[in-house]
Design an enzyme around this catalytic site. Structure first.
Site, mmCIF file in Angstrom:
data_model
loop_
_atom_site.group_PDB
_atom_site.id
_atom_site.type_symbol
_atom_site.label_atom_id
_atom_site.label_comp_id
_atom_site.label_asym_id
_atom_site.label_seq_id
_atom_site.Cartn_x
_atom_site.Cartn_y
_atom_site.Cartn_z
ATOM 1 N N ASP A 120 1.002 -1.312 0.112
ATOM 2 C CA ASP A 120 0.180 0.150 0.058
ATOM 3 C C ASP A 120 0.849 1.305 -0.075
ATOM 4 O OD1 ASP A 120 -2.644 1.191 -0.261
ATOM 5 O OD2 ASP A 120 -2.398 1.541 1.703
ATOM 6 N N ASP A 160 -4.171 -3.120 -5.731
ATOM 7 C CA ASP A 160 -3.497 -1.928 -5.719
ATOM 8 C C ASP A 160 -1.985 -1.988 -5.999
ATOM 9 O OD1 ASP A 160 -5.969 -0.834 -5.147
ATOM 10 O OD2 ASP A 160 -5.450 -0.253 -2.918
ATOM 11 N N ASP A 306 -12.010 0.613 5.525
ATOM 12 C CA ASP A 306 -10.784 1.135 4.553
ATOM 13 C C ASP A 306 -9.408 1.767 5.248
ATOM 14 O OD1 ASP A 306 -12.105 0.152 2.033
ATOM 15 O OD2 ASP A 306 -13.390 2.091 2.040
#
Length: 333
Positions: A120, A160, A306
């Site tokens: 991330d 991602d 999230d």
């Protein structure tokens, strides 16, 4: 002693029936064992270990949280494997348990592998393993999935990771890491989809170029390669936009397919990705399917935060208020 004509005919018919039964049995067994990719009607396991299931056991009787948690716990949803919750020495057992659940439900194992180095890019879900441990972890996952081959496992690899790579400035490193992970996970009955971002992120040409590099690198030295890519993971983009985007990306690739996350896109997107208010669950998994989009799945478990934004708890934790909001239409009345 000579057989009567009638007896001979009966024996001939009986022999034909036996041969036909044997042939039919072989065909059925072969069909049952043949690996098949995801498609319309795909059902993945609804795990009794999900955060929604745990929340349903703890929620007060008659409460809105209980209704939301019970609804979400019954929905087939991908299971996220992280090194924090499923370390190298335990992840195999976790997958074996999921496989047992999948067999009992006549469903497929679907896992999200989420633990690569620098995960991330230091954002809300930062963490992951160092390169050597990541290699060991993905090998352990691959071995466990091969033991669960009868469930035709679906792997959604590192959401991602590719779409973020240009922003993080680590494209070459990400491609190498993901290609090595694909090689560790690949098997005849395992279907692997890498990150495909979403329709409001990278342009299709740019996204396709990144996916192509991972696929080619993963096939080096006889590696298995990928089935395709997954879009809209943990996001809210409308399904129609994602289907169009998936087709645009796939048209620039050679025979790759897509899966779309529809877990939380029932009300579309307001442009915000981190715990936006007013969202709803989307189409149930397995509702879609065309020559490019294999199907849709619930990938991000609805009800999990999230990150610490818009009043939410840390990423991945159960958030009752979000679960209630997401299921407001589904459990109304």
């Amino acid at each position: 002693m000579a057989l009567s004509r009638r007896t001979a005919v009966l024996l001939a018919v009986a022999g034909f029936v036996v041969v036909a039964a044997v042939v039919l049995t072989v065909v059925l067994v072969t069909t049952a064992q043949a690996p098949h990719p995801p498609g319309r009607g795909t059902v993945v396991v609804a795990s009794e270990q999900s955060t929604a299931s745990v929340a349903a056991e703890r929620a007060p009787d008659g409460s809105p949280e209980l209704a939301a948690a019970q609804y979400l716990s019954a929905q087939p949803t991908a299971v996220w494997l992280t090194p924090e919750a499923d370390p190298i020495d335990a992840v195999g057992e976790r997958i074996a348990q999921l496989a047992d659940e999948a067999r009992a439900q006549s469903a497929r194992v679907a896992v999200v592998v989420y633990g690569l180095p620098g995960r991330d890019c230091g954002g809300h879900s930062a963490g992951g393993l160092d390169p050597d441990d990541y290699a060991d972890w993905t090998r352990a996952i691959g071995e466990a999935l091969r033991d669960a081959a009868d469930t035709s496992p679906i792997v959604l690899l590192e959401p991602d990771s590719l779409a973020l790579a240009p922003e993080c400035g680590n494209e070459a490193e990400r491609i190498d890491q993901l290609a090595a992970a694909v090689q560790a996970l690949a098997a005849e009955r395992t279907w692997i989809y890498v990150d495909g971002g979403h329709s409001d992120w990278l342009p299709a040409e740019r996204m396709a170029a990144l996916i192509r590099q991972v696929d080619r690198a993963s096939r080096a030295d006889g590696g298995g390669g990928i089935r395709g890519f997954v879009t809209n993971v943990s996001n809210f983009m409308p399904t129609a936009d994602e289907v169009a985007y998936a087709h645009d990306v796939a048209a620039r690739l050679d025979g790759l397919h897509a899966i779309i996350d529809t877990s939380r896109n029932g009300a579309g997107s307001d442009g915000e990705w981190c715990n936006p208010p007013g969202r709803r669950v989307g189409e149930p998994g397995g509702a879609l399917g065309d020559p490019v989009v294999d199907t849709n799945l619930w990938v991000k478990p609805p009800g999990e935060s999230d990150g610490e934004c818009n009043g939410g708890p840390p990423a991945g934790q159960w958030w009752p208020e979000a679960a209630i909001e997401l299921t407001r239409d589904a459990v109304a009345g």
